[in-house]
Motif scaffolding. Structure first.
Motif, short mmCIF file in Angstrom:
data_model
loop_
_atom_site.label_atom_id
_atom_site.label_comp_id
_atom_site.label_asym_id
_atom_site.label_seq_id
_atom_site.Cartn_x
_atom_site.Cartn_y
_atom_site.Cartn_z
N ALA A 180 43.30 22.47 47.83
CA ALA A 180 42.95 23.78 47.70
C ALA A 180 44.27 24.11 48.67
CB ALA A 180 42.07 24.08 48.35
N GLU A 181 44.49 23.23 49.64
CA GLU A 181 45.22 24.46 50.50
C GLU A 181 47.01 24.17 49.61
OE1 GLU A 181 49.05 24.29 53.09
OE2 GLU A 181 48.54 22.52 52.47
N GLN A 182 47.69 23.90 49.09
CA GLN A 182 48.43 23.28 48.41
C GLN A 182 48.83 23.96 46.96
OE1 GLN A 182 48.93 19.20 47.77
NE2 GLN A 182 50.48 18.89 48.80
N ARG A 183 48.12 24.41 46.98
CA ARG A 183 47.58 25.33 45.47
C ARG A 183 48.30 26.82 45.91
NH1 ARG A 183 44.39 23.02 40.24
NH2 ARG A 183 46.39 24.71 39.49
N VAL A 184 47.29 27.08 47.22
CA VAL A 184 46.73 28.85 48.10
C VAL A 184 48.77 28.92 47.93
CG1 VAL A 184 46.27 30.08 49.22
CG2 VAL A 184 44.84 28.28 47.95
N ARG A 185 49.16 27.62 48.93
CA ARG A 185 50.38 27.91 49.39
C ARG A 185 50.64 27.92 48.25
NH1 ARG A 185 54.57 23.92 52.02
NH2 ARG A 185 52.55 22.12 51.47
N TRP A 186 51.55 26.51 46.86
CA TRP A 186 52.83 27.32 46.21
C TRP A 186 52.19 28.90 46.02
CZ3 TRP A 186 57.20 25.48 46.58
CH2 TRP A 186 57.08 23.86 46.94
N PHE A 187 51.42 29.30 45.22
CA PHE A 187 51.27 30.32 44.27
C PHE A 187 51.81 31.45 45.87
CE2 PHE A 187 48.30 34.56 44.19
CZ PHE A 187 49.08 35.00 43.12
N LYS A 188 51.19 31.79 46.67
CA LYS A 188 51.95 32.35 48.06
C LYS A 188 53.35 32.58 47.65
CE LYS A 188 47.60 32.71 50.60
NZ LYS A 188 47.51 32.43 52.27
N ILE A 189 54.34 30.98 47.97
CA ILE A 189 55.75 31.17 47.57
C ILE A 189 56.09 32.14 46.63
CG2 ILE A 189 57.04 30.03 47.36
CD1 ILE A 189 55.61 27.58 48.41
N GLY A 190 55.53 32.01 45.19
CA GLY A 190 55.85 32.18 44.37
C GLY A 190 55.41 34.23 44.21
N TYR A 191 54.06 34.15 44.58
CA TYR A 191 54.31 35.58 44.74
C TYR A 191 55.16 36.53 46.21
CZ TYR A 191 50.82 39.90 45.42
OH TYR A 191 50.56 41.30 45.15
N ASN A 192 55.44 35.90 46.80
CA ASN A 192 55.99 36.31 48.10
C ASN A 192 57.43 36.87 47.46
OD1 ASN A 192 53.90 36.87 50.06
ND2 ASN A 192 54.02 34.96 50.95
N GLY A 193 58.10 37.33 47.23
CA GLY A 193 59.10 37.59 46.38
C GLY A 193 60.01 37.58 45.23
N GLY A 194 58.32 36.62 44.66
CA GLY A 194 58.63 36.84 43.07
C GLY A 194 60.21 36.22 42.91
N ASP A 195 60.37 35.10 43.49
CA ASP A 195 61.86 34.09 42.82
C ASP A 195 61.55 32.88 42.87
OD1 ASP A 195 63.99 33.24 42.63
OD2 ASP A 195 64.99 33.52 44.91
#
Length: 282
Positions: free
Chosen positions: A255-270
């Motif tokens: 759960a933590e990994q899935r949330v973290r990687w979504f946020k990595i994509g969402y924070n900046g959109g790169d």
């Protein structure tokens, strides 16, 4: 409500399919089907044989025709109230974003079905949850999954539903870049990296979809993003497997990994930040 604008929804490569029968339910998150489909293709197996799909059986043409008519008549306004039209609107939105971000992007197909469906990866059932078949470059969705996701502790809110679509389209991006084949060779560890990358790519879409003069989404709110986080947590391997969860058997990530990687994509959109194969810190 998330989509802005008005009028008919045009494009998206979305069509109706399926037999109308219900397959057996299993608790899975979006993305399980892609791994099984790849394995089936490489080893000559039928994913329907071990996912409860079996033979997809005869198609109920009246049901499919009714669903297709519903799709053909979708409007932007409908996409804010109707799950089927929301799937179509999201397909249009996600491909619009990736067409701008990825040179040579080819829009996939989307098939909306009920119960069971024939695919180039073999017959499959709604028991798989949403999935992407690389053999026909098609993402498959039974809208009933969203009610299942809510029962699993996730959200059936609009943006949470759109996240599921963007995740499966992330697998299409991975198919185009060769990541799917690379991940399959690495077994469960590769599967986890594939799924987390798809979560990150879904975040990339969410970042871009509400920006610019041609944005398809209204500005996203923290409350809407929270529904995505809630769903990502609900479909983590550790959440689904419970107290005896063994990381060595994970296929989608915690759960933590899935949330973290979504946020990595969402924070900046790169999308370049979504390379889960380039880090040991997943």
């Amino acid at each position: 409500m998330t989509f802005q604008g008005s009028g008919p929804l045009e494009g998206g490569n979305v069509s109706a399919g399926g037999s109308g029968g219900r397959g057996g339910k299993i608790a899975v998150g979006g993305g399980l089907g892609i791994i099984l489909a790849v394995v089936a293709l490489l080893f000559g197996m039928n994913p329907g044989d071990f996912l409860g799909g079996g033979n997809a059986g005869p198609t109920n043409s009246a049901d499919v025709s009714e669903l297709q008519q519903r799709l053909d008549n979708c409007t932007v306004e409908d996409a804010n109230t109707d799950d089927v039209c929301r799937l179509k609107a999201t397909a249009i939105s996600v491909s619009k974003v990736w067409s701008n971000l990825m040179p040579g992007y080819v829009e996939p197909q989307m098939t909306i079905f009920t119960g069971t469906v024939q695919t180039a990866c073999g017959p499959a059932s709604s028991a798989m949850g949403p999935f992407y078949c690389p053999a026909d470059q098609t993402a498959y969705f039974d809208p009933s999954f969203f009610a299942d996701l809510k029962r699993m502790g996730g959200s059936d809110g609009p943006l949470a539903q759109e996240y599921v679509v963007a995740h499966e389209y992330g697998h299409h991006v991975e198919n185009m870049t060769g990541v799917l084949a690379k991940g399959q060779r690495l077994g469960n560890a590769g599967s986890v990296r594939i799924e987390l990358q798809a979560d990150c790519l879904a975040g990339v879409w969410a970042y871009h979809a509400d920006k610019g003069p041609e944005a398809t989404l209204k500005p996203l709110t923290e409350e809407q993003i929270a529904t995505v986080i809630k769903s990502a947590k609900a479909i983590g391997d550790d959440t689904i497997q419970g107290a005896r969860s063994n990381p060595e058997g994970w296929t989608h990530g915690s759960a933590e990994q899935r949330v973290r990687w979504f946020k990595i994509g969402y924070n900046g959109g790169d999308p370049q930040r979504c390379n889960t194969f380039a880090t040991n810190d997943i």
